[in-house]
Design a protein around this motif. Structure first.
Motif, PDB file in Angstrom:
ATOM      1  N   ARG A 456       0.824  -1.210   0.000  1.00 10.73           N
ATOM      2  CA  ARG A 456       0.000   0.000   0.000  1.00 10.73           C
ATOM      3  C   ARG A 456       0.854   1.255   0.000  1.00 10.73           C
ATOM      4  N   CYS A 458       2.632   4.622  -0.808  1.00  7.04           N
ATOM      5  CA  CYS A 458       2.007   5.774  -1.467  1.00  7.04           C
ATOM      6  C   CYS A 458       2.131   5.676  -2.985  1.00  7.04           C
ATOM      7  N   ILE A 459       1.004   5.851  -3.638  1.00  7.15           N
ATOM      8  CA  ILE A 459       0.936   5.748  -5.093  1.00  7.15           C
ATOM      9  C   ILE A 459       1.519   7.006  -5.756  1.00  7.15           C
ATOM     10  N   LEU A 463       5.478  11.426  -7.973  1.00 13.82           N
ATOM     11  CA  LEU A 463       4.907  12.735  -8.286  1.00 13.82           C
ATOM     12  C   LEU A 463       5.240  13.744  -7.184  1.00 13.82           C
TER      13      LEU A 463
HETATM   14  C1  HEM Z   1       4.819  14.462   0.651  1.00 14.80           C
HETATM   15  C2  HEM Z   1       3.770  13.921   0.084  1.00 14.80           C
HETATM   16  C3  HEM Z   1       3.157  12.601   0.459  1.00 14.80           C
HETATM   17  C4  HEM Z   1       3.372  11.817   1.551  1.00 14.80           C
HETATM   18  C5  HEM Z   1       4.317  12.053   2.737  1.00 14.80           C
HETATM   19  C6  HEM Z   1       2.516  10.653   1.401  1.00 14.80           C
HETATM   20  C7  HEM Z   1       2.463   9.592   2.298  1.00 14.80           C
HETATM   21  C8  HEM Z   1       1.598   8.531   2.185  1.00 14.80           C
HETATM   22  C9  HEM Z   1       1.482   7.475   3.154  1.00 14.80           C
HETATM   23  C10 HEM Z   1       2.304   7.346   4.441  1.00 14.80           C
HETATM   24  C11 HEM Z   1       0.512   6.621   2.721  1.00 14.80           C
HETATM   25  C12 HEM Z   1      -0.040   5.394   3.454  1.00 14.80           C
HETATM   26  C13 HEM Z   1       0.497   4.104   2.892  1.00 14.80           C
HETATM   27  C14 HEM Z   1       0.013   2.911   3.696  1.00 14.80           C
HETATM   28  O1  HEM Z   1      -1.179   2.776   3.950  1.00 14.80           O
HETATM   29  O2  HEM Z   1       0.866   2.101   4.115  1.00 14.80           O
HETATM   30  C15 HEM Z   1       0.016   7.147   1.459  1.00 14.80           C
HETATM   31  C16 HEM Z   1      -0.983   6.539   0.714  1.00 14.80           C
HETATM   32  C17 HEM Z   1      -1.482   7.077  -0.458  1.00 14.80           C
HETATM   33  N1  HEM Z   1      -1.050   8.214  -1.111  1.00 14.80           N
HETATM   34 FE1  HEM Z   1       0.439   9.433  -0.507  1.00 14.80          FE
HETATM   35  N2  HEM Z   1       1.808  10.773   0.240  1.00 14.80           N
HETATM   36  C18 HEM Z   1       2.172  11.941  -0.383  1.00 14.80           C
HETATM   37  C19 HEM Z   1       1.735  12.413  -1.605  1.00 14.80           C
HETATM   38  C20 HEM Z   1       0.808  11.804  -2.406  1.00 14.80           C
HETATM   39  C21 HEM Z   1       0.402  12.264  -3.712  1.00 14.80           C
HETATM   40  C22 HEM Z   1       0.978  13.459  -4.468  1.00 14.80           C
HETATM   41  C23 HEM Z   1      -0.593  11.422  -4.141  1.00 14.80           C
HETATM   42  C24 HEM Z   1      -1.373  11.525  -5.427  1.00 14.80           C
HETATM   43  C25 HEM Z   1      -1.156  10.891  -6.471  1.00 14.80           C
HETATM   44  C26 HEM Z   1      -0.790  10.419  -3.113  1.00 14.80           C
HETATM   45  C27 HEM Z   1      -1.707   9.387  -3.176  1.00 14.80           C
HETATM   46  C28 HEM Z   1      -1.815   8.379  -2.241  1.00 14.80           C
HETATM   47  C29 HEM Z   1      -2.798   7.300  -2.326  1.00 14.80           C
HETATM   48  C30 HEM Z   1      -3.862   7.131  -3.413  1.00 14.80           C
HETATM   49  C31 HEM Z   1      -2.580   6.478  -1.217  1.00 14.80           C
HETATM   50  C32 HEM Z   1      -3.334   5.216  -0.838  1.00 14.80           C
HETATM   51  C33 HEM Z   1      -2.572   3.983  -1.322  1.00 14.80           C
HETATM   52  C34 HEM Z   1      -3.281   2.697  -0.968  1.00 14.80           C
HETATM   53  O3  HEM Z   1      -4.041   2.664   0.004  1.00 14.80           O
HETATM   54  O4  HEM Z   1      -3.065   1.690  -1.682  1.00 14.80           O
HETATM   55  N3  HEM Z   1       0.069  10.681  -2.074  1.00 14.80           N
HETATM   56  N4  HEM Z   1       0.696   8.299   1.151  1.00 14.80           N
END
Ligand code: HEM
Length: 512
Positions: A456, A458-459, A463
């Motif tokens: 899971r 971060c997707i 980006l």
């Molecule tokens: C500094 C920026 C970001 C940080 C620190 C961050 C961090 C995270 C973290 C810690 C998770 C949780 C993963 C897990 O459940 O183990 C996550 C999930 C996710 N993030 Fe980010 N993220 C960032 C930016 C973004 C951006 C730009 C997008 C857009 C495309 C995004 C889309 C997602 C999505 C869709 C999930 C859910 C993935 C899943 O449940 O399969 N994130 N992110």
């Protein structure tokens, strides 16, 4: 006679007002009903606080509420309570939130084992505020999650997201941002709104093919709504898990969230209608177009790719990608303002490697190790995902030798991992050098995972990394930022997303 009646009535009222506990200890009232009620009550209370055999150690909660009272009645912050528990119980500990078993992960070994295990990829069903049947990616699991995550990955790849081919659209947005900053030269300003808007434009271009002017009112309403919802939904989520009835209360917290989310849905529904009206299958402009085409496969009978799921998926990209990236950029700027020697090193490195005749490119990254280190150190110390999104155990399993029953919530404590587990020297200090080797090369650390790890992960990591680098270096290339006179910004983060407190910056254009 009267006295007899009085005694009788006294007995009746008195009897009915006795609580179960009194009935049990008062032999006069022993009968089979009271014993059964007592035993059942005792078993229920025990089930609410007891933990299964071979569970990780951890603080005992109280029946019904679990560990919630610790957070409500303590003067310590949530982060501090977690830290105390870490020192007391170790790298993996167990507690309860209501009747839900919660395991908190603090060290990299636990993160790796848990998030690599297919049995620990579930999410908590969150229907408390949405009122729509969609699932999207962030809060879904099972087939809906797998297929939609795969779909987004595939289309991010097709659109070149995070690759050099995508850099120009981020650079164009950085130009719009720096143009807006130029108009504020010499003034003391809060950058939050402009950065938020610029970041949002990048993800909205990918998701639904449009950007918004920095004074667009409809977008401001949605961004405000997103911010407030993320902040207040954690508490509402806990309440809705403890007391499901709160979901149906037509006023108060969860109702307010429901109303705010409706604004978000309205905004997204309008974009869906526009996309449907203009869809050209030979020219896929964005994720929404691609989703609409996917929906038409199998004669439109897909049980996953439908209108509701599209709104949730696109909403997830927009929601997850905006606040996190904005807050990270705000932390970086704040740390540089508070550490002028680090700011000077960033400026010197930019001058040496890029010079004044061109703008920084993403490919310069490998020659800008100090800037890379500043970004990593800010992601570490800012930790915008203080505790990450909980994973749920979809079956009985084991973790680090402990038994983890089905339904357990695994809570990744990124703040612990990045500060107090003994792996970081003087963890509260902003020190980019910890990411550099002796000769100044950038070093990756395997225990530094701000975007999580495993299935899971971060997707949007690629980006986000590209956005952060381009927005930061373009701004630093064009402007000198300093603390306005009389201001002393705090580095204490606030709220669930650990955002920096609002601060102002003085902007001066750099001479060419
Ligand atoms: C500094 C920026 C970001 C940080 C620190 C961050 C961090 C995270 C973290 C810690 C998770 C949780 C993963 C897990 O459940 O183990 C996550 C999930 C996710 N993030 Fe980010 N993220 C960032 C930016 C973004 C951006 C730009 C997008 C857009 C495309 C995004 C889309 C997602 C999505 C869709 C999930 C859910 C993935 C899943 O449940 O399969 N994130 N992110």
């Amino acid at each position: 006679m009267d006295t007899e009646r009085e005694t009788d009535s006294y007995k009746k009222t008195h009897h009915s007002s006795l609580n179960v506990f009194a009935m049990m200890i008062w032999p006069e009232y022993f009968n089979i009903t009271t014993i059964v009620v007592g035993v059942v009550t005792f078993c229920l209370l025990a089930a609410l606080i007891l933990r299964p055999k071979n569970s990780p150690p951890g603080p005992w909660g109280v029946p019904i509420f679990g560990c919630i009272p610790y957070f409500i009645f303590s003067r310590r912050t949530g982060r501090k309570i977690f830290e105390d528990w870490y020192h007391r119980y170790g790298p993996i500990y167990n507690t309860k939130v209501g009747a839900i078993n919660v395991v908190v992960l603090n060290e990299i070994e636990g993160f790796k084992e848990a998030f690599g295990n297919p049995e620990f990829q579930g999410r908590l069903p969150v229907d408390f505020m949405l009122g729509r049947a969609g699932e999207g990616i962030v809060m879904s699991d099972g087939r809906a999650w797998q297929e939609q995550r795969k779909f987004v990955h595939q289309h991010f790849r097709d659109f070149g997201v995070g690759k050099s081919s995508f850099e120009d659209s981020i650079a164009a947005e950085a130009e719009a941002l720096t143009d807006a900053l130029l108009k504020l030269e010499g003034q003391s300003v809060c950058l939050e709104h402009l950065i938020n808007n610029a970041v949002c434009n990048v993800i909205s271009s990918v998701s639904f093919g449009r950007r918004f002017d920095y004074d667009d009112k409809s977008l401001q309403t949605v961004l405000e709504m997103l911010k407030e919802t993320v902040e207040s939904s954690a508490l509402q989520l806990v309440l809705s898990v403890l007391f499901p009835i709160t979901k149906y209360i037509p006023f108060g917290g969860s109702n307010q969230i429901r109303q705010k989310v409706q604004i978000y849905f309205k905004f997204l529904d309008k974009l869906v209608s526009e996309h449907k009206a203009k869809l050209d299958e030979t020219n896929i402009r964005d994720v929404m177009d691609a989703y609409l085409i996917e929906m038409k496969k199998d004669n439109g009978n897909s049980d996953i790719f439908n209108d509701d799921n599209m709104v949730f998926t696109v909403g997830d990209l927009f929601g997850a990608g905006t606040e996190t990236t904005t807050l990270t950029l705000l932390w970086i700027i704040l740390f540089l303002l508070k550490n002028p020697e680090a700011e000077a090193k960033v400026r010197a490195e930019l001058g040496r490697v890029v010079g004044r005749n061109r703008l920084p490119r993403y490919s310069d990254r490998s020659n800008l190790p100090y800037i890379e280190a500043v970004i990593s150190e800010s992601l570490r110390l800012g930790t915008v995902s203080s505790v990450g999104i909980p994973h749920v155990a979809s079956s009985n399993s084991t973790l680090q030798g402990y038994f983890i029953p089905k339904g357990t919530l695994l809570l990744p404590n990124f703040h612990a991992l990045f500060t107090y587990t003994g792996k970081w020297e003087e963890p509260e200090e902003f020190r980019p050098e910890r990411f550099l080797d002796k000769v100044g090369n950038f070093v990756r650390r395997e225990d530094f995972i701000p975007f999580s790890i495993g299935r899971r992960q971060c997707i949007g990591e690629q980006l986000a990394r590209m956005e952060i680098f381009i927005f930061l270096t373009h701004t630093m290339h064009k402007f000198a930022l300093s603390v306005p006179e009389g201001h002393d910004p705090s580095v204490e983060g606030v709220g669930f997303t650990h955002k920096p407190q609002s601060y102002n910056v003085l902007i001066r254009k750099c001479e060419d």
